[in-house]
Scaffold this active site. Structure first.
Site, mmCIF file in Angstrom:
data_model
loop_
_atom_site.group_PDB
_atom_site.id
_atom_site.type_symbol
_atom_site.label_atom_id
_atom_site.label_comp_id
_atom_site.label_asym_id
_atom_site.label_seq_id
_atom_site.Cartn_x
_atom_site.Cartn_y
_atom_site.Cartn_z
ATOM 1 C CG ASN A 140 19.649 48.815 24.869
ATOM 2 O OD1 ASN A 140 20.376 49.547 24.217
ATOM 3 N ND2 ASN A 140 19.858 47.510 24.981
ATOM 4 C CG HIS A 191 19.801 41.447 17.333
ATOM 5 N ND1 HIS A 191 19.463 40.336 18.060
ATOM 6 C CD2 HIS A 191 20.626 42.182 18.109
ATOM 7 C CE1 HIS A 191 20.043 40.408 19.253
ATOM 8 N NE2 HIS A 191 20.749 41.523 19.310
ATOM 9 C CD GLU A 205 18.057 45.376 13.941
ATOM 10 O OE1 GLU A 205 18.511 46.418 14.457
ATOM 11 O OE2 GLU A 205 18.660 44.299 13.950
ATOM 12 C CB SER A 251 20.953 47.247 17.770
ATOM 13 O OG SER A 251 21.736 46.360 17.008
ATOM 14 C CG ASP A 306 14.068 43.579 15.835
ATOM 15 O OD1 ASP A 306 13.544 44.256 16.734
ATOM 16 O OD2 ASP A 306 15.007 42.783 16.039
ATOM 17 C CG HIS A 316 17.475 49.310 19.375
ATOM 18 N ND1 HIS A 316 18.083 49.395 20.608
ATOM 19 C CD2 HIS A 316 17.802 48.085 18.878
ATOM 20 C CE1 HIS A 316 18.762 48.301 20.842
ATOM 21 N NE2 HIS A 316 18.621 47.480 19.808
ATOM 22 C CE LYS A 335 16.746 45.505 22.469
ATOM 23 N NZ LYS A 335 17.764 44.890 23.304
#
Ligand code: PLP
Length: 374
Positions: free
Chosen positions: A32, A119, A163, A167, A192, A195, A229
């Site tokens: 990541n 997640h 998110e 992910s 979240d 990423h 990440k």
């Protein structure tokens, strides 16, 4: 117990779900480290400077005891300014931070509505949480609204969890619509940004910054920025309003009953954030965007930095991965329980370290590998 473990391992092997630890090798197509910062000299030098100037290794205690250091304090102040939040709180990992959010904020009598693709750290937190929780189909704003209508009257507080970039599929949440619903139904939105941080949004601040924070601040919003990440270090920063952070400092068990992150971790996260916000960060994002566009041209998909190559059954995903690994491409098969049955995949992860030749070589090897696999 021993018998159960043996049986489970046997089953996992038979189902093509057995996992083992493999050291990194060859061309990185699975980490990541989206901006390629993990081995940059600025981070290495910051660590050396810290230790050569008398920096300690461990924090020596929990944040509420002697483990709260200048480095943690400076990072949290810097991050608050960077993300436009009133306050922030630094955790050792994203898993710990998500678990802390879910087990601290929603109370008995509250309701949590979460996207089915969030997640494992959020989901595990919800298992231990006091509030009731309900999932909604992935990115289905209509289904979320139905749940809001159903629970608004009886729930004390409602929390919506999503998110910004998912992910495993790399697709984005309809953040503005989620926020609109949160507003309409007097709910709190938790995003979240694991990423997205470093990669998307103004200065790499994530998607919520552009779409919500700049205009509305954090009154109805909490964001989580993992630091392992694109930031290429470790840890996570929670951004929120003053009261939320104060409440977490006072009552969050994963925060209170755990040794503080190593101070050098805070130093490196701050350095990484500085790079991400700078013109160097911008240049790295541009390079990554070029790699993403070329990948989309050769392999299709949505053009994001997480490009899932769906292969179906676990065994097929493993076989294709092995073909590619044997040619020096470090790409890993993602199987259940991480993704649902029947959509095992290679999680092709793009980074600013790659060049267009790397993508060409991979695309050609991939097309041969899928022909060879059963
Ligand atoms: C969306 C998301 N949130 C949280 C985490 C956990 O972060 P960390 O690896 O820092 O524990 C991950 C890690 O894979 C993630 O993908």
């Amino acid at each position: 117990m021993y018998v159960i473990a043996k049986k489970t391992l046997k089953q996992l092997r038979e189902q093509g779900r057995y996992r083992s630890l493999t050291l990194p090798f060859g061309l990185d197509l699975s980490s990541n480290d989206y901006l390629g910062l993990a081995d940059c000299s600025a981070l290495r030098e910051a660590a050396i400077y810290y230790f050569e100037n008398g920096g300690v290794a461990g924090a020596g205690g929990s944040r509420l005891l002697r483990g709260h250091t200048q480095e943690h304090q400076e990072l949290e102040a810097f991050a608050a300014k960077a993300f436009g939040a009133t306050r922030t709180l630094f955790f050792s990992s994203g898993f710990q931070a998500n678990y802390a959010l879910m087990t601290t904020l929603p109370m008995r009598g509250d309701v949590v509505l979460f996207d089915e693709h969030v997640h494992a750290s959020m989901r595990d937190g919800l298992v231990a949480a006091r509030a009731r929780s309900f999932k909604f189909p992935h990115n289905d704003v209509g289904a979320l609204e139905d749940l809001l209508k159903r629970h608004r009257e009886n729930a004390q507080n409602i929390w919506i969890c999503a998110e910004s970039v998912y992910s495993m599929d790399g697709d984005q949440a309809p953040i503005a619509e989620l926020y609109e619903l949160a507003n309409l139904y007097d709910a709190m939105l938790i995003i979240d940004e694991a990423h997205a941080t470093g990669v998307l949004g103004e200065g790499g601040r994530g998607l919520a910054y552009d779409k919500i924070c700049k205009k509305h601040g954090y009154e109805r919003l909490i964001t989580l920025h993992t630091c392992g990440k694109a930031m290429a270090v470790a840890g996570a920063i929670i951004c929120a309003g003053e009261e939320i952070i104060d409440f977490m400092v006072n009552t969050s068990r994963p925060f209170i009953f755990s040794t503080a992150p190593m101070p050098v971790q805070a130093v490196l996260v701050q350095k990484s954030l500085e790079i991400i916000l700078s013109t160097e960060g911008e240049a790295r994002r541009e390079k990554l965007a070029k790699v993403c566009r070329y990948t989309q041209q050769l392999l299709g998909g949505h053009g994001g930095h997480i490009a899932p190559l769906i292969l179906g059954e676990s065994k097929r995903a493993c076989e294709v991965a092995t073909h590619l690994q044997n040619q020096g491409f470090d790409i890993r098969a993602i199987r259940p329980p991480t993704v649902p049955e029947g959509i095992s995949r290679l999680r092709f992860s793009l980074s600013a370290k790659l060049d267009l030749q790397n993508i060409e070589a991979f695309a050609s090897a991939y097309s041969k590998a899928i022909k060879q696999a059963v």
